[in-house]
Enzyme design. Structure first.
Site, short mmCIF file in Angstrom:
data_model
loop_
_atom_site.label_atom_id
_atom_site.label_comp_id
_atom_site.label_asym_id
_atom_site.label_seq_id
_atom_site.Cartn_x
_atom_site.Cartn_y
_atom_site.Cartn_z
CD GLU A 26 -2.88 1.02 2.46
OE1 GLU A 26 -2.90 -0.04 3.14
OE2 GLU A 26 -3.69 1.94 2.62
CG ASN A 71 -7.75 2.17 5.50
OD1 ASN A 71 -8.60 1.34 5.16
ND2 ASN A 71 -7.29 2.24 6.73
CG ASN A 171 -9.39 -1.33 1.46
OD1 ASN A 171 -9.01 -2.48 1.57
ND2 ASN A 171 -9.26 -0.44 2.43
CD GLU A 172 -10.30 -2.64 5.95
OE1 GLU A 172 -10.25 -1.53 6.51
OE2 GLU A 172 -9.65 -3.63 6.34
CE1 TYR A 243 -3.57 -6.49 8.78
CE2 TYR A 243 -5.79 -5.60 8.67
CZ TYR A 243 -4.55 -5.79 8.10
OH TYR A 243 -4.28 -5.31 6.84
CD GLU A 291 -6.12 -4.74 4.04
OE1 GLU A 291 -6.01 -4.45 5.25
OE2 GLU A 291 -6.53 -3.95 3.18
CD GLN A 351 0.13 -2.73 3.67
OE1 GLN A 351 0.94 -2.15 2.99
NE2 GLN A 351 -0.98 -2.14 4.11
O1 AHR Z 1 -3.11 -2.93 6.05
C1 AHR Z 1 -3.34 -1.78 6.80
C2 AHR Z 1 -4.79 -1.27 6.68
O2 AHR Z 1 -5.65 -2.17 7.31
C3 AHR Z 1 -5.34 -1.15 5.29
O3 AHR Z 1 -5.03 0.06 4.70
C4 AHR Z 1 -6.82 -1.25 5.52
O4 AHR Z 1 -7.49 -1.81 4.43
C5 AHR Z 1 -6.95 -2.08 6.78
O5 AHR Z 1 -7.80 -1.48 7.70
#
Ligand code: AHR
Length: 502
Positions: A26, A71, A171-172, A243, A291, A351
């Site tokens: 990103e 993001n 995205n999201e 995450y 992700e 990432q």
């Molecule tokens: O990977 C970091 C961030 O986590 C990304 O920009 C977003 O898509 C997610 O919230």
């Protein structure tokens, strides 16, 4: 403690899609600038790409790299990143409170992918923009020539089309933090129209629509149902993100979080099936887990930038330094994707460089492999082929999210050519070894090739530029095939890759 496993050559889950070993870059922090791109660095090539980073990425054999966000993409003008560098605008990135001079854009990224032995998975902006920017972007990238956007690409120096076949539709978009956040209904309608337009340009593209950014979102799982109701016929994959964090410093609870991941995949699969049935569709939509990673080590230090007014260039953001404990977590996440290979067809570790990443760099200095580089590497190298069903009879423990979390976490892969079998095994027990045995039904000629192991006396041990080999895999002996079964002792808190020839 003992754990007995049974596998059979014919008891398969699914072919594993190689794309589950994909990753993500990103425009965030130092992922791009001083990560993959640092003109003037001692290892930089003529395009300014760091050669030390390219070597480490190439070794991972990661099939796709998602770009440019995240993001970031939700307020990104892709046009800012093309054309002569000196006339590209410097913009304020609202997502990460950073300045970006746009010296890297889609053309340079595609060049980098070629050098890294990977392919681009591009995202379009459905936050501040929409259908029109998306259709222009795909025409710019993929049309050979003879139209406004494709001729512009040619004029910029890229005569051949990039032929990008995998696209994320935003995205999201369920997240209130997203620039241009939308309700499921608003997003579903826009995503459907955008996907339709992209398909009118090229029927063969694969499109990923946004699912939930985590299973904790208040809109989960209605979000998935509404969005798929709008888009089921025109998309191929539903994007999920998750995450992992050990904020309470409780290893067993932390390592149990993959149970949540498993349930998340299971629930979303149910929603997909529901919409498929509702639409009387014959088509399957699969999951793009685009992700995932451990993300918490850097949260405190990031506040200064994210809550400040400085708008720095390429700041140190999301620079999690991973420890040995995270090796076990990443190993178990990958095991979950392999076990769910029937549903999860794409997954991107988030990432790749500097930003919650397996590879770290110092500007003007060395690059090094974080602890989590290794489980990702081994899964990518040896986890391709068919996922085999494994029945596990072994001890369990009680964690906050489930009362029966197995100490033994494993996945089993038969290689594409059929001549190799790999067990990826994590022993989550804090203090006890596991006497591991697996019946190898249907593999009469099995023999051990190698047992790779990661253990460390200190769960919090890390690698660094000064000490890059503090946490590294080693090969161990004593693992054997005896009376049709694979046998070995798995030390407490260990990550193992047991490779057999069959
Ligand atoms: O990977 C970091 C961030 O986590 C990304 O920009 C977003 O898509 C997610 O919230």
């Amino acid at each position: 403690m003992k754990a007995n496993v049974t596998i059979h050559r014919d008891f398969t889950i699914s072919q594993i899609d190689d794309r589950v070993y994909s990753s993500f870059l990103e425009h965030l922090g130092r992922a791009i600038y001083t990560g993959i791109y640092e003109p003037g660095h001692a290892t930089a090539d003529a395009d300014g790409f760091r050669g030390d980073v390219l070597d480490m990425v190439r070794a991972l054999n990661t099939p796709y790299v998602r770009y440019p966000g995240g993001n970031f993409v939700s307020a990104y003008n892709w046009e800012d990143g093309v054309g002569p560098r000196e006339s590209r605008p410097t913009r304020l990135d609202l997502a990460w409170r950073t300045r970006d001079n746009n010296h890297i854009g889609v053309n340079e990224f595609v060049d980098w992918c070629k050098k890294a032995g990977t392919k681009p998975m591009l995202a379009v902006n459905l936050g501040s923009r929409g259908l029109d920017a998306a259709r222009n972007f795909i025409e710019y990238c993929n049309h050979p020539g003879g139209s406004y956007w494709s001729d512009l690409r040619r004029q910029h120096g890229w005569k051949e089309p990039h032929n990008v076949k995998l696209w994320c539709i935003g995205n999201e978009m369920d997240g209130p933090w997203q620039v241009g956040h939308k309700s499921a209904d608003e997003y579903g309608k826009l995503a459907n129209e955008t996907a339709k337009a992209m398909r009118l340009f090229d029927k063969s593209v694969e499109l990923v629509v946004c699912g939930s950014s985590s299973s904790n979102m208040p809109t989960f799982p209605d979000w998935e149902a509404t969005v798929l109701d709008h888009t089921y016929d025109v998309v191929d994959h539903l994007s999920l993100h998750m995450y992992f964090a050990n904020k309470e410093h409780n290893t067993l609870n932390y390592l149990a979080q993959t149970e949540t991941l498993d349930r998340y995949i299971q629930s979303v699969s149910g929603v997909i099936d529901y919409i498929k049935a509702k639409k009387r569709s014959k088509k399957n939509v699969t999951i793009s887990f685009d992700e995932w990673n451990v993300w918490y080590h850097s949260n405190e230090q990031d506040k200064k930038i994210l809550e400040g007014d400085d708008w720095p260039d390429a700041p140190h953001l999301l620079e999690d330094i991973y420890n040995f404990e995270d090796v076990l977590q990443v190993g178990s996440v990958l095991n979950t994707f392999i076990r769910r290979a029937d549903r999860v067809k794409i997954a991107c570790i988030a990432q790749l460089v500097n930003v919650i990443a397996p590879i770290m760099t110092e500007a003007g200095g060395p690059a090094w492999k974080q602890t989590i580089y290794y489980p990702f590497l081994f899964a990518s190298l040896y986890g391709r082929g068919t996922s085999l069903r494994a029945v596990v009879d072994g001890p369990t423990y009680k964690a906050d999210i489930a009362s029966d979390v197995p100490y033994l976490d494993l996945s089993v892969v038969r290689s594409t050519g059929g001549d190799a079998l790999t067990f990826f095994v994590v022993n989550r027990h804090l203090t006890e070894s596991l006497d591991f045995s697996s019946a190898l039904n249907g593999f009469p000629a099995a023999r051990v090739v190698e047992h790779i192991q990661m253990t460390h006396p200190d769960l919090k041990a890390v690698n660094s530029a000064a000490n890059p080999d503090n946490v590294v895999p080693k090969t161990v002996g004593g693992t054997m095939v005896e009376d049709g079964a694979l046998r070995c002792k798995l030390p407490p808190l260990s990550y193992n890759v047991i490779r057999l020839s069959v």
